[in-house]
Motif scaffolding. Structure first.
Motif, PDB file in Angstrom:
ATOM      1  N   HIS A   1       0.824  -1.206   0.000  1.00 39.68           N
ATOM      2  CA  HIS A   1       0.000   0.000   0.000  1.00 39.68           C
ATOM      3  C   HIS A   1       0.861   1.260   0.000  1.00 39.68           C
ATOM      4  O   HIS A   1       0.341   2.362  -0.178  1.00 39.68           O
ATOM      5  CB  HIS A   1      -0.901   0.030   1.242  1.00 39.68           C
ATOM      6  N   HIS A   2       2.157   1.109   0.210  1.00 36.45           N
ATOM      7  CA  HIS A   2       3.022   2.278   0.378  1.00 36.45           C
ATOM      8  C   HIS A   2       3.721   2.612  -0.935  1.00 36.45           C
ATOM      9  O   HIS A   2       4.878   2.297  -1.152  1.00 36.45           O
ATOM     10  CB  HIS A   2       4.014   2.023   1.515  1.00 36.45           C
ATOM     11  N   TYR A   3       2.974   3.245  -1.812  1.00 35.26           N
ATOM     12  CA  TYR A   3       3.478   3.698  -3.097  1.00 35.26           C
ATOM     13  C   TYR A   3       3.171   5.185  -3.229  1.00 35.26           C
ATOM     14  O   TYR A   3       2.376   5.752  -2.471  1.00 35.26           O
ATOM     15  CB  TYR A   3       2.814   2.928  -4.242  1.00 35.26           C
TER      16      TYR A   3
ATOM     17  N   PRO B   1      -3.979  -5.670  -1.908  1.00 29.94           N
ATOM     18  CA  PRO B   1      -2.883  -4.855  -2.435  1.00 29.94           C
ATOM     19  C   PRO B   1      -1.944  -5.592  -3.407  1.00 29.94           C
ATOM     20  O   PRO B   1      -1.126  -4.944  -4.059  1.00 29.94           O
ATOM     21  CB  PRO B   1      -2.106  -4.471  -1.178  1.00 29.94           C
ATOM     22  N   ALA B   2      -2.031  -6.913  -3.496  1.00 25.50           N
ATOM     23  CA  ALA B   2      -1.103  -7.647  -4.368  1.00 25.50           C
ATOM     24  C   ALA B   2      -1.628  -9.059  -4.563  1.00 25.50           C
ATOM     25  O   ALA B   2      -2.506  -9.531  -3.841  1.00 25.50           O
ATOM     26  CB  ALA B   2       0.302  -7.692  -3.759  1.00 25.50           C
ATOM     27  N   ASN B   3      -1.079  -9.728  -5.577  1.00 23.52           N
ATOM     28  CA  ASN B   3      -1.306 -11.171  -5.704  1.00 23.52           C
ATOM     29  C   ASN B   3       0.040 -11.852  -5.835  1.00 23.52           C
ATOM     30  O   ASN B   3       1.070 -11.304  -5.442  1.00 23.52           O
ATOM     31  CB  ASN B   3      -2.254 -11.492  -6.873  1.00 23.52           C
ATOM     32  N   TRP B   4       0.073 -13.022  -6.412  1.00 20.98           N
ATOM     33  CA  TRP B   4       1.277 -13.844  -6.418  1.00 20.98           C
ATOM     34  C   TRP B   4       2.388 -13.295  -7.304  1.00 20.98           C
ATOM     35  O   TRP B   4       3.520 -13.740  -7.230  1.00 20.98           O
ATOM     36  CB  TRP B   4       0.929 -15.277  -6.861  1.00 20.98           C
TER      37      TRP B   4
ATOM     38  N   ASP C   1       1.798  -6.112  -7.610  1.00 20.57           N
ATOM     39  CA  ASP C   1       1.086  -5.337  -6.597  1.00 20.57           C
ATOM     40  C   ASP C   1       0.383  -4.145  -7.241  1.00 20.57           C
ATOM     41  O   ASP C   1       0.416  -3.966  -8.457  1.00 20.57           O
ATOM     42  CB  ASP C   1       2.058  -4.884  -5.505  1.00 20.57           C
ATOM     43  N   ILE C   2      -0.260  -3.333  -6.394  1.00 22.02           N
ATOM     44  CA  ILE C   2      -1.016  -2.179  -6.884  1.00 22.02           C
ATOM     45  C   ILE C   2      -0.164  -1.320  -7.808  1.00 22.02           C
ATOM     46  O   ILE C   2      -0.625  -0.892  -8.876  1.00 22.02           O
ATOM     47  CB  ILE C   2      -1.513  -1.327  -5.696  1.00 22.02           C
ATOM     48  N   ALA C   3       1.092  -1.059  -7.414  1.00 22.92           N
ATOM     49  CA  ALA C   3       1.946  -0.154  -8.185  1.00 22.92           C
ATOM     50  C   ALA C   3       2.158  -0.657  -9.608  1.00 22.92           C
ATOM     51  O   ALA C   3       2.037   0.111 -10.574  1.00 22.92           O
ATOM     52  CB  ALA C   3       3.293   0.020  -7.472  1.00 22.92           C
ATOM     53  N   GLU C   4       2.468  -1.948  -9.758  1.00 28.09           N
ATOM     54  CA  GLU C   4       2.771  -2.468 -11.093  1.00 28.09           C
ATOM     55  C   GLU C   4       1.508  -2.619 -11.928  1.00 28.09           C
ATOM     56  O   GLU C   4       1.495  -2.280 -13.120  1.00 28.09           O
ATOM     57  CB  GLU C   4       3.522  -3.789 -10.982  1.00 28.09           C
ATOM     58  N   TRP C   5       0.438  -3.141 -11.321  1.00 29.17           N
ATOM     59  CA  TRP C   5      -0.830  -3.235 -12.055  1.00 29.17           C
ATOM     60  C   TRP C   5      -1.286  -1.858 -12.504  1.00 29.17           C
ATOM     61  O   TRP C   5      -1.678  -1.650 -13.655  1.00 29.17           O
ATOM     62  CB  TRP C   5      -1.906  -3.865 -11.177  1.00 29.17           C
TER      63      TRP C   5
END
Length: 349
Positions: free
Chosen positions: A63-65, A120-123, A126-130
């Motif tokens: 969550h820290h982006y 916030p992410a999967n395998w 994470d949120i930032a890359e998606w």
């Protein structure tokens, strides 16, 4: 309050606590209470609605982006509801299908499932890359051309390609990968997700600033190691030994201008080349600034992140997304546990 007759085991409750809250239940009475909640789903729902779970979820490092756009809104815009499952595949929130054999250690028990939106992410992201990758899709017009350096099974080729197609854009997907088996995975994944052969270009080789050759490690079975690093500038002795024992293949280094070819530009360049991203960017800044609209870069150290920020800001690019690499300090040494993410927009284009 009536107590349901169906009961769960002591181990069931402990497992749910450890997965959702990262700890064991605080007392035997709590375990006993939840054992009679009726089903595992009821226990999960109850704990999932607790303030402790909400706080733990928010405290995730993913969550820290920092971003200049709303990645959560973008992810939700592209999420597809009512997706059907497919045997032998995991289906993600975009509708991309991923065969279980690509990552047997991760996807082995998830095939036949449809994955929720990864907040916030999967395998694997994470949120930032998606958010950054889908941002590049939304900035494209009429067509969407992207290249993924170090494409593996073609995850970003397929994710952004499917998202762009759903927006009515004509996609062309380019991948560069050194592992022969991973190239086969990428070709299969693109076909499984409905891309025609003339919409996909795959290079087996090493993304680089200039032409040449490099050594690339062999692995016993593809899908096991996704962090293989090429050896550049090997001595003749190292080369002969590696080829003689069969530990490496000698592969072409593929310059970025060859990857782009005669196309007008790339709407997205996704770079994940195991530590070589800053060197590539330094060597290719002219062609990047002339022919690439957006970059999503997986960063493998804090030092690389600083180099990229200095160079790209000086070249006039805008940093729209940044989530630093997650590190651990070990006796003064920085060990990268999770790659960082940077999303860059080219103001010239």
């Amino acid at each position: 309050m009536s107590i349901p007759t169906q009961s769960l085991s002591h181990e069931d409750i402990v497992a749910v606590y450890e997965v959702l809250l990262g700890r064991r239940p605080e007392s035997d009475s709590v375990i006993e209470y939840y054992r009679h909640a009726g089903s595992a789903a009821a226990v999960v729902r109850s704990i999932g609605q607790s303030a402790e779970f909400a706080e733990r979820r928010i405290s995730s490092p993913f969550h820290h982006y920092h971003s200049s756009f709303d990645p959560l809104a973008i992810m939700r815009r592209h999420a597809v509801s009512g997706l059907p499952p497919r045997d032998g595949h995991l289906t993600n929130f975009l509708g991309v299908v991923i065969h279980g054999k690509f990552l047997p250690g991760i996807l082995g028990d998830r095939t036949g499932q449809v994955e929720d939106i990864p907040i916030p992410a999967n395998w694997h992201a994470d949120i930032a890359e998606w958010g950054a990758a889908l941002r590049a899709v939304e900035l494209a017009r009429e067509s969407f051309t992207m290249a993924e350096l170090g494409c593996g099974w073609g995850c970003w080729m397929n994710n952004t390609g499917v998202a762009s197609r759903r927006l009515g854009l004509k996609p062309h997907l380019i991948g560069v990968e050194g592992d022969e088996g991973h190239i086969a995975f990428a070709r299969e994944a693109c076909a499984s997700n409905g891309f025609a052969e003339d919409e996909v270009t795959l290079f087996r080789g090493i993304a680089a600033a200039s032409a040449g050759t490099a050594l690339f490690p062999r692995q016993s079975a593809s899908g096991i190691d996704w962090g293989l690093e090429p050896i550049f500038n090997a001595t003749e002795e190292e080369r002969d030994r590696a080829l003689r024992v069969g530990s490496h293949d000698e592969l072409p280094m593929i310059p970025l201008d060859e990857v782009i070819g005669d196309r007008d530009r790339l709407d997205l360049l996704h770079v994940d080349i195991q530590g070589g991203e800053a060197d590539l960017e330094d060597s290719c800044i002219d062609i990047l600034s002339r022919r690439v609209s957006y970059m999503v870069i997986g960063t493998h150290s804090r030092q690389i992140e600083g180099r990229l920020i200095d160079s790209l800001l000086n070249a006039g690019w805008i940093l729209e997304m940044e989530r630093p690499a997650i590190i651990r300090l070990t006796e003064g040494t920085l060990l990268t546990l999770v790659d960082g993410v940077q999303g860059w927009r080219n103001t010239a284009l």
